[in-house]
Design a protein around this motif. Structure first.
Motif, PDB file in Angstrom:
ATOM      1  N   CYS A 103       2.447   8.818   4.549  1.00  0.00           N
ATOM      2  CA  CYS A 103       3.199   6.842   3.639  1.00  0.00           C
ATOM      3  C   CYS A 103       4.291   7.409   3.091  1.00  0.00           C
ATOM      4  CB  CYS A 103       1.719   6.764   2.910  1.00  0.00           C
ATOM      5  SG  CYS A 103       0.763   6.967   3.798  1.00  0.00           S
ATOM      6  N   GLN A 104       4.613   6.631   2.978  1.00  0.00           N
ATOM      7  CA  GLN A 104       6.188   6.597   2.635  1.00  0.00           C
ATOM      8  C   GLN A 104       5.818   5.256   0.904  1.00  0.00           C
ATOM      9  OE1 GLN A 104       9.264   4.859   4.750  1.00  0.00           O
ATOM     10  NE2 GLN A 104       9.202   7.467   5.984  1.00  0.00           N
ATOM     11  N   ARG A 105       4.583   4.748   0.520  1.00  0.00           N
ATOM     12  CA  ARG A 105       4.412   4.826  -0.708  1.00  0.00           C
ATOM     13  C   ARG A 105       3.086   4.977  -1.500  1.00  0.00           C
ATOM     14  NH1 ARG A 105       7.109   1.056   2.211  1.00  0.00           N
ATOM     15  NH2 ARG A 105       8.450  -0.385   1.778  1.00  0.00           N
ATOM     16  N   THR A 106       3.485   5.004  -2.732  1.00  0.00           N
ATOM     17  CA  THR A 106       2.409   5.758  -2.547  1.00  0.00           C
ATOM     18  C   THR A 106       1.027   5.358  -2.963  1.00  0.00           C
ATOM     19  OG1 THR A 106       3.342   5.217  -5.169  1.00  0.00           O
ATOM     20  CG2 THR A 106       3.785   7.466  -4.955  1.00  0.00           C
ATOM     21  N   LYS A 125      -2.376  -2.991   1.584  1.00  0.00           N
ATOM     22  CA  LYS A 125      -2.014  -3.734   0.630  1.00  0.00           C
ATOM     23  C   LYS A 125      -2.801  -4.848  -0.183  1.00  0.00           C
ATOM     24  CE  LYS A 125       0.757  -7.673   1.540  1.00  0.00           C
ATOM     25  NZ  LYS A 125      -0.069  -9.379   0.789  1.00  0.00           N
ATOM     26  N   SER A 134      -0.762   4.331  -8.418  1.00  0.00           N
ATOM     27  CA  SER A 134       0.768   3.986  -7.684  1.00  0.00           C
ATOM     28  C   SER A 134       2.036   3.228  -8.432  1.00  0.00           C
ATOM     29  CB  SER A 134       0.132   3.524  -6.675  1.00  0.00           C
ATOM     30  OG  SER A 134       1.555   2.677  -5.527  1.00  0.00           O
ATOM     31  N   TYR A 171      11.191   2.056  -4.382  1.00  0.00           N
ATOM     32  CA  TYR A 171      10.546   2.032  -3.407  1.00  0.00           C
ATOM     33  C   TYR A 171       9.317   2.605  -2.400  1.00  0.00           C
ATOM     34  CZ  TYR A 171      10.979   2.279   2.275  1.00  0.00           C
ATOM     35  OH  TYR A 171      10.720   1.882   3.503  1.00  0.00           O
ATOM     36  N   MET A 172       8.857   4.200  -3.834  1.00  0.00           N
ATOM     37  CA  MET A 172       7.197   4.030  -2.838  1.00  0.00           C
ATOM     38  C   MET A 172       6.454   3.640  -2.913  1.00  0.00           C
ATOM     39  SD  MET A 172       8.312   7.969  -3.921  1.00  0.00           S
ATOM     40  CE  MET A 172       6.493   9.220  -4.001  1.00  0.00           C
ATOM     41  N   ASN A 173       6.702   2.579  -4.561  1.00  0.00           N
ATOM     42  CA  ASN A 173       5.466   1.700  -4.826  1.00  0.00           C
ATOM     43  C   ASN A 173       5.478   0.016  -4.716  1.00  0.00           C
ATOM     44  OD1 ASN A 173       4.803   4.613  -6.356  1.00  0.00           O
ATOM     45  ND2 ASN A 173       5.847   4.178  -8.127  1.00  0.00           N
ATOM     46  N   ASN A 174       6.697  -0.226  -3.593  1.00  0.00           N
ATOM     47  CA  ASN A 174       7.175  -1.195  -3.410  1.00  0.00           C
ATOM     48  C   ASN A 174       6.561  -1.868  -2.337  1.00  0.00           C
ATOM     49  OD1 ASN A 174       7.607  -4.099  -3.688  1.00  0.00           O
ATOM     50  ND2 ASN A 174       9.865  -3.888  -2.943  1.00  0.00           N
ATOM     51  N   ASP A 175       5.634  -2.795  -1.755  1.00  0.00           N
ATOM     52  CA  ASP A 175       5.023  -3.809  -0.847  1.00  0.00           C
ATOM     53  C   ASP A 175       6.331  -4.131   0.146  1.00  0.00           C
ATOM     54  OD1 ASP A 175       3.517  -1.361  -0.243  1.00  0.00           O
ATOM     55  OD2 ASP A 175       1.947  -2.601  -1.677  1.00  0.00           O
TER      56      ASP A 175
END
Length: 426
Positions: free
Chosen positions: A320-323, A70, A134, A414-418
């Protein structure tokens, strides 16, 4: 063994590919740097310098793969304006003072260290594009504003790199285009952009062909060089072997001789003949030396390593579960592999000559460090995916079941939040 595992974390295959490329680099640069050895009079000098760059580069890989992915989103905040300023500075100073190396103003010297601002700009743009794609994702794809922001950043960077390094500008724009395709930018926008690029490229080539070679145009002083390289590449005239001027043809001819005189297994490391005639044997044309010494099998093995790197990056991105980490990994892998393929195409005569080193194999300074940082970033993301897999394998409290279900079918928010990941990060 435990100490090594604690230091070299992340995807083991990426580590192996990196190590193999570095080992091939040490052997081939040592063989190909004969011209540097002759000029310096120091047999081990070029090798010491290159080994130092690879060792420090490995330390950068270790450092970067221990950084949470991040934090990479913050890099463009200072890297992008700094690199754009440096690119503008060297371009303007090249016009004013005429101080250029091999006809191009691409390098700056800072505290005795020479580096290319374009390498820093590539990193900044790739990370910035991944971050924009993202943050602008929803269920329908990338928001329209994402395309606008990406075009502004990429367009300005492209315009500043273009006058002194056309091939680097082209590679960067191509990779950004592929990232937008992966990032689900509207197809109609990409088709329009592709049409504009084809039209602009045709007009640009036409302008180069029409302008006399001795014409001096400010900020486009390399137009005569581009014209010569394009005409040489497109010249289909068959010249008899007895009349072929090998010195006039220069590096292209010697690179083709190196490949033609090779065989399946090559002449073995250290036995290259054409390295003494190729001024850039250790850099732009190192793939020709690789084939001459390691044969078609060695050249094919290196091609497979880069393709394997791209495939492995795709596998990491898929997990990956986030973009942002997914786009970052794919952007980096596409950049490294595209540059590698262009270098190889030039060596075998499938593309006009241009100055593109072979990533992690060619002798380099800034480019070696930046490429090692890229590998570190990929490994950082792979650590994140391994953490996800480990969490899903272990038993979890009942109150966390909802979070895992959401992870299995993540929403765009959710995908764009760390934030959730940061609470239990590696």
């Amino acid at each position: 063994m435990g100490l090594l595992k604690s230091i070299f974390k992340g995807d083991k295959v990426i580590w192996m590919i990196f190590a193999l490329l570095c080992m091939i680099s040490v052997v081939e640069v040592f063989s190909a740097a004969s011209t540097l050895t002759f000029k310096s009079g120091d047999h081990w000098g070029p090798m010491r310098q290159h080994t130092f760059m690879l060792i420090t580069g490995t330390l950068l890989v270790v450092a970067f793969h221990n950084i949470r992915y991040k934090w990479f989103q913050a890099f463009p905040i200072f890297l992008l304006p700094a690199s754009l300023f440096m690119l503008a500075f060297i371009t303007i100073m090249g016009v004013i003072t005429g101080d250029r190396v091999n006809g191009a103003a691409r390098w700056l010297t800072f505290f005795g260290i020479q580096f290319q601002p374009s390498e820093v700009a590539k990193m900044a743009v790739i990370i910035a594009v991944a971050s924009i794609l993202s943050k602008k994702q929803d269920e329908e794809g990338a928001a329209p504003t994402a395309y606008k922001y990406i075009m502004i950043i990429t367009g300005v960077t492209f315009a500043l790199i273009l006058p002194e390094n056309l091939s680097t500008a082209m590679i960067l724009f191509m990779v950004v285009f592929l990232m937008m395709f992966i990032g689900r930018v509207a197809a109609i926008k990409l088709w329009k952009l592709l049409g504009i690029l084809v039209l602009a490229g045709s007009l640009f080539i036409g302008l180069i062909a029409l302008v006399p070679s001795d014409t001096e145009i400010p900020f486009f002083h390399r137009m005569s060089t581009w014209k010569k390289r394009i005409l040489t590449f497109t010249n289909d005239e068959k010249v008899p072997a007895a009349k072929f001027d090998i010195y006039k043809e220069g590096q292209v001819a010697h690179a083709r001789i190196a490949i033609a005189t090779s065989n399946l297994i090559g002449k073995a490391p250290g036995n290259s003949v054409q390295r003494d005639f190729l001024s850039q044997a250790f850099s732009d044309f190192i793939f020709a030396i690789v084939i001459e010494e390691l044969g078609l099998l060695g050249g094919g093995f290196i091609v497979c390593l880069y393709i394997w790197l791209l495939m492995r990056a795709g596998r990491i991105a898929k997990k990956c579960q986030r973009t942002f980490p997914a786009f970052l990994v794919m952007g980096i892998a596409l950049l490294l592999v595209t540059q590698a393929l262009l270098n190889m195409m030039i060596a075998v005569g499938l593309f006009p000559v241009t100055g593109q080193p072979l990533p992690l194999i060619s002798k380099g300074g800034t480019s070696t460090w930046i490429n090692c940082m890229f590998i570190g970033m990929i490994l950082s993301v792979s650590r994140y995916t391994e953490e996800l897999e480990e969490r899903q394998k272990n038993a979890v409290p009942v109150e966390e079941e909802a979070a895992i279900i959401a992870a299995a079918e993540p929403t765009s928010e959710y995908m764009n939040n760390d934030s959730e990941f940061e609470e239990r990060t590696y």
